[in-house]
Motif scaffolding. Sequence first.
Motif, PDB file in Angstrom:
ATOM      1  N   LEU B   6      46.754 -39.455 -12.763  1.00  0.00           N
ATOM      2  CA  LEU B   6      46.324 -40.717 -13.388  1.00  0.00           C
ATOM      3  C   LEU B   6      45.032 -40.524 -14.169  1.00  0.00           C
ATOM      4  N   ALA B   7      44.073 -39.793 -13.565  1.00  0.00           N
ATOM      5  CA  ALA B   7      42.817 -39.534 -14.265  1.00  0.00           C
ATOM      6  C   ALA B   7      43.038 -38.701 -15.513  1.00  0.00           C
ATOM      7  N   LEU B   8      43.944 -37.706 -15.409  1.00  0.00           N
ATOM      8  CA  LEU B   8      44.208 -36.852 -16.569  1.00  0.00           C
ATOM      9  C   LEU B   8      44.839 -37.653 -17.698  1.00  0.00           C
ATOM     10  N   VAL B   9      45.786 -38.546 -17.353  1.00  0.00           N
ATOM     11  CA  VAL B   9      46.442 -39.337 -18.407  1.00  0.00           C
ATOM     12  C   VAL B   9      45.442 -40.286 -19.054  1.00  0.00           C
ATOM     13  N   THR B  10      44.564 -40.876 -18.245  1.00  0.00           N
ATOM     14  CA  THR B  10      43.537 -41.758 -18.807  1.00  0.00           C
ATOM     15  C   THR B  10      42.623 -40.999 -19.766  1.00  0.00           C
ATOM     16  N   LEU B  11      42.211 -39.787 -19.327  1.00  0.00           N
ATOM     17  CA  LEU B  11      41.367 -38.952 -20.176  1.00  0.00           C
ATOM     18  C   LEU B  11      42.076 -38.608 -21.480  1.00  0.00           C
ATOM     19  N   LEU B  12      43.387 -38.321 -21.355  1.00  0.00           N
ATOM     20  CA  LEU B  12      44.203 -37.976 -22.523  1.00  0.00           C
ATOM     21  C   LEU B  12      44.213 -39.109 -23.538  1.00  0.00           C
ATOM     22  N   VAL B  14      42.062 -41.562 -23.821  1.00  0.00           N
ATOM     23  CA  VAL B  14      40.725 -41.771 -24.388  1.00  0.00           C
ATOM     24  C   VAL B  14      40.443 -40.749 -25.482  1.00  0.00           C
ATOM     25  N   ILE B  15      40.794 -39.467 -25.209  1.00  0.00           N
ATOM     26  CA  ILE B  15      40.526 -38.418 -26.200  1.00  0.00           C
ATOM     27  C   ILE B  15      41.348 -38.637 -27.462  1.00  0.00           C
ATOM     28  N   ALA B  16      42.626 -39.035 -27.287  1.00  0.00           N
ATOM     29  CA  ALA B  16      43.464 -39.278 -28.460  1.00  0.00           C
ATOM     30  C   ALA B  16      42.935 -40.442 -29.280  1.00  0.00           C
ATOM     31  N   PHE B  17      42.474 -41.490 -28.578  1.00  0.00           N
ATOM     32  CA  PHE B  17      41.905 -42.634 -29.278  1.00  0.00           C
ATOM     33  C   PHE B  17      40.668 -42.222 -30.068  1.00  0.00           C
ATOM     34  N   TYR B  18      39.832 -41.374 -29.431  1.00  0.00           N
ATOM     35  CA  TYR B  18      38.643 -40.901 -30.143  1.00  0.00           C
ATOM     36  C   TYR B  18      39.026 -40.067 -31.355  1.00  0.00           C
ATOM     37  N   ALA B  19      40.041 -39.181 -31.179  1.00  0.00           N
ATOM     38  CA  ALA B  19      40.449 -38.338 -32.299  1.00  0.00           C
ATOM     39  C   ALA B  19      40.995 -39.159 -33.441  1.00  0.00           C
ATOM     40  N   VAL B  20      41.567 -40.335 -33.144  1.00  0.00           N
ATOM     41  CA  VAL B  20      42.119 -41.149 -34.219  1.00  0.00           C
ATOM     42  C   VAL B  20      41.035 -41.963 -34.908  1.00  0.00           C
TER      43      VAL B  20
ATOM     44  N   ILE C  11      53.638 -43.408 -24.306  1.00  0.00           N
ATOM     45  CA  ILE C  11      53.852 -44.549 -25.212  1.00  0.00           C
ATOM     46  C   ILE C  11      52.543 -44.933 -25.899  1.00  0.00           C
ATOM     47  N   VAL C  12      51.449 -44.964 -25.125  1.00  0.00           N
ATOM     48  CA  VAL C  12      50.155 -45.313 -25.731  1.00  0.00           C
ATOM     49  C   VAL C  12      49.739 -44.258 -26.753  1.00  0.00           C
ATOM     50  N   LEU C  13      50.023 -42.972 -26.442  1.00  0.00           N
ATOM     51  CA  LEU C  13      49.708 -41.910 -27.411  1.00  0.00           C
ATOM     52  C   LEU C  13      50.498 -42.094 -28.692  1.00  0.00           C
ATOM     53  N   THR C  14      51.767 -42.496 -28.566  1.00  0.00           N
ATOM     54  CA  THR C  14      52.571 -42.754 -29.763  1.00  0.00           C
ATOM     55  C   THR C  14      51.953 -43.860 -30.603  1.00  0.00           C
ATOM     56  N   GLY C  15      51.496 -44.927 -29.920  1.00  0.00           N
ATOM     57  CA  GLY C  15      50.832 -46.008 -30.644  1.00  0.00           C
ATOM     58  C   GLY C  15      49.594 -45.536 -31.361  1.00  0.00           C
ATOM     59  N   CYS C  16      48.763 -44.735 -30.678  1.00  0.00           N
ATOM     60  CA  CYS C  16      47.550 -44.176 -31.283  1.00  0.00           C
ATOM     61  C   CYS C  16      47.893 -43.371 -32.528  1.00  0.00           C
ATOM     62  N   ALA C  17      48.917 -42.502 -32.397  1.00  0.00           N
ATOM     63  CA  ALA C  17      49.265 -41.619 -33.499  1.00  0.00           C
ATOM     64  C   ALA C  17      49.764 -42.416 -34.691  1.00  0.00           C
ATOM     65  N   PHE C  18      50.558 -43.478 -34.435  1.00  0.00           N
ATOM     66  CA  PHE C  18      51.047 -44.285 -35.567  1.00  0.00           C
ATOM     67  C   PHE C  18      49.914 -45.039 -36.237  1.00  0.00           C
ATOM     68  N   TYR C  19      48.966 -45.535 -35.407  1.00  0.00           N
ATOM     69  CA  TYR C  19      47.794 -46.210 -35.985  1.00  0.00           C
ATOM     70  C   TYR C  19      47.049 -45.275 -36.930  1.00  0.00           C
ATOM     71  N   GLY C  20      46.837 -44.034 -36.455  1.00  0.00           N
ATOM     72  CA  GLY C  20      46.136 -43.074 -37.307  1.00  0.00           C
ATOM     73  C   GLY C  20      46.925 -42.731 -38.548  1.00  0.00           C
ATOM     74  N   LEU C  21      48.237 -42.591 -38.401  1.00  0.00           N
ATOM     75  CA  LEU C  21      49.063 -42.230 -39.557  1.00  0.00           C
ATOM     76  C   LEU C  21      49.037 -43.310 -40.613  1.00  0.00           C
ATOM     77  N   ILE C  22      48.905 -44.577 -40.180  1.00  0.00           N
ATOM     78  CA  ILE C  22      48.895 -45.644 -41.177  1.00  0.00           C
ATOM     79  C   ILE C  22      47.512 -45.793 -41.795  1.00  0.00           C
ATOM     80  N   THR C  23      46.448 -45.683 -40.989  1.00  0.00           N
ATOM     81  CA  THR C  23      45.127 -46.005 -41.527  1.00  0.00           C
ATOM     82  C   THR C  23      44.491 -44.856 -42.300  1.00  0.00           C
ATOM     83  N   HIS C  24      44.726 -43.619 -41.904  1.00  0.00           N
ATOM     84  CA  HIS C  24      43.979 -42.529 -42.538  1.00  0.00           C
ATOM     85  C   HIS C  24      44.589 -42.120 -43.863  1.00  0.00           C
ATOM     86  N   ARG C  25      43.720 -41.557 -44.711  1.00  0.00           N
ATOM     87  CA  ARG C  25      44.186 -41.044 -45.990  1.00  0.00           C
ATOM     88  C   ARG C  25      43.856 -39.577 -46.178  1.00  0.00           C
ATOM     89  N   HIS C  26      43.000 -39.042 -45.313  1.00  0.00           N
ATOM     90  CA  HIS C  26      42.655 -37.626 -45.367  1.00  0.00           C
ATOM     91  C   HIS C  26      43.823 -36.806 -44.807  1.00  0.00           C
TER      92      HIS C  26
END
Lengths: 230, 83, 113
Positions: B6-12, B14-20, C11-26
């Motif tokens: 659970l902690a690893l998925v949460t960290l994952l 958060v990191i993906a959100f930051y990268a985006v 699923i949340v990662l998929t959402g994040c990735a789609f958000y980035g794919l739509i908003t970014h231009r780099h």
Amino acid sequence: MRRTLALLISGSIVALGVTTLMLTGTLSDAIRPVDYTLRTVRDTGAINAVTAILFDYRALDTLGEATVIFAASSVLAFLAPRSSASMLSVRLSMLILYGIAFLLPFIMVFGFGTIVFGHVSPGGGFTGGVMLSSSVVIFAVVYSVGGQQSYVLPILVKKYVENAAMFVFVSLGFIGLFSGGAYLANALTGIPLGEPGSLLSGGLIPLLNIATGFKVGMGLALIIISLFAE
Amino acid sequence: MIWVTLALVTLLVVIAFYAVICRSVIAAIVAVGVFSFVVSAIFVALRAPDVAMTQAVVGAGLTTAFFVIALDKTEAADDQESR
Amino acid sequence: MLAPTILTGAIVLTGCAFYGLITHRHMIRLVICLNILDSAVLLVIVLLGYEPDAAAPIVRQADLQYVLGLPHALSLTAIVISACTTALMLGYAVRVHRLRGTVYVDRLTRWRG
């Protein structure tokens, strides 16, 4: 405007996915894998089931994947004109130079060990090949002095090694064909499988592992050097 | 074990959100490298050591090198809007 | 309990990735978002073979329950292929930057004589 649209779309993806997950219940209860892992050892002689699947049951897929790497490295070499080569514009300190010189043999030995022991422990041709290519790349990044490129092997030798590994892989497949089985067949051809768990076991699998390791390593090294020279 | 995952998925996440959402590109690249390491840790928790090794080597090592090289080659962009 | 956690994460990662794919231009950031999407799919594929209280698919004893090995082999293939496609996309991005002088997707539509 664009951000709102993006939030809407990704939010609806998440909502849809979570709703589907809640409606269908947990996945772990629905799936009861049939335990064919023990049968893998009897069929192929390799105790690592993943390597057995990659290099025995689905070896033709592995050949296709090697072809994909070959195609990618060819396209990148086509994109990059060889004449205007330039390396990264970074100056590295003495500490990094000597640290990498200390680490590089260990990386290479670990890569070779991952390739050779691929059928008795985690690893295999792909992982070890990527380790080999990363050692080649580290050498090319760190020891390129003053815009001059320096490699472990010249580019032409890398190409020859890659092509030779591909040729070995393809011709190992004909052993199965000539002895009355299918292409890339292993145990059906009468090759001794050996004691499961020892280094010399699994019939053709270690040889295919070594060929794939060199193929992947040299192919990825060529890809990254083409990116450098771009 | 479940708490570790659970902690690893949460960290994952958060990191993906930051990268985006982060502004600089190099920070996003480093975040993707860390992301690959966390993904390989989850693969270990799922009893897939082969996949974990490959993901750690490819995702955190090789792909990060690809990204850094490409960023270095394209750094002289037209203007410094969000570098 | 492990499967729903990881599925929700994917699923949340998929959402994040789609958000980035739509908003970014780099372009490099678009490739980063595609990488995140790829990892989310890989998590789901590897999860398909998981079973609680089973060992990794390396047979050391005969009387153990083992995790399914086929999704591992498929995702191993997918990881190496995704590294190749990433390199290819980045190579095209560098090439586009060399030819057109920009890495932003929206500026490529303008004509530069």
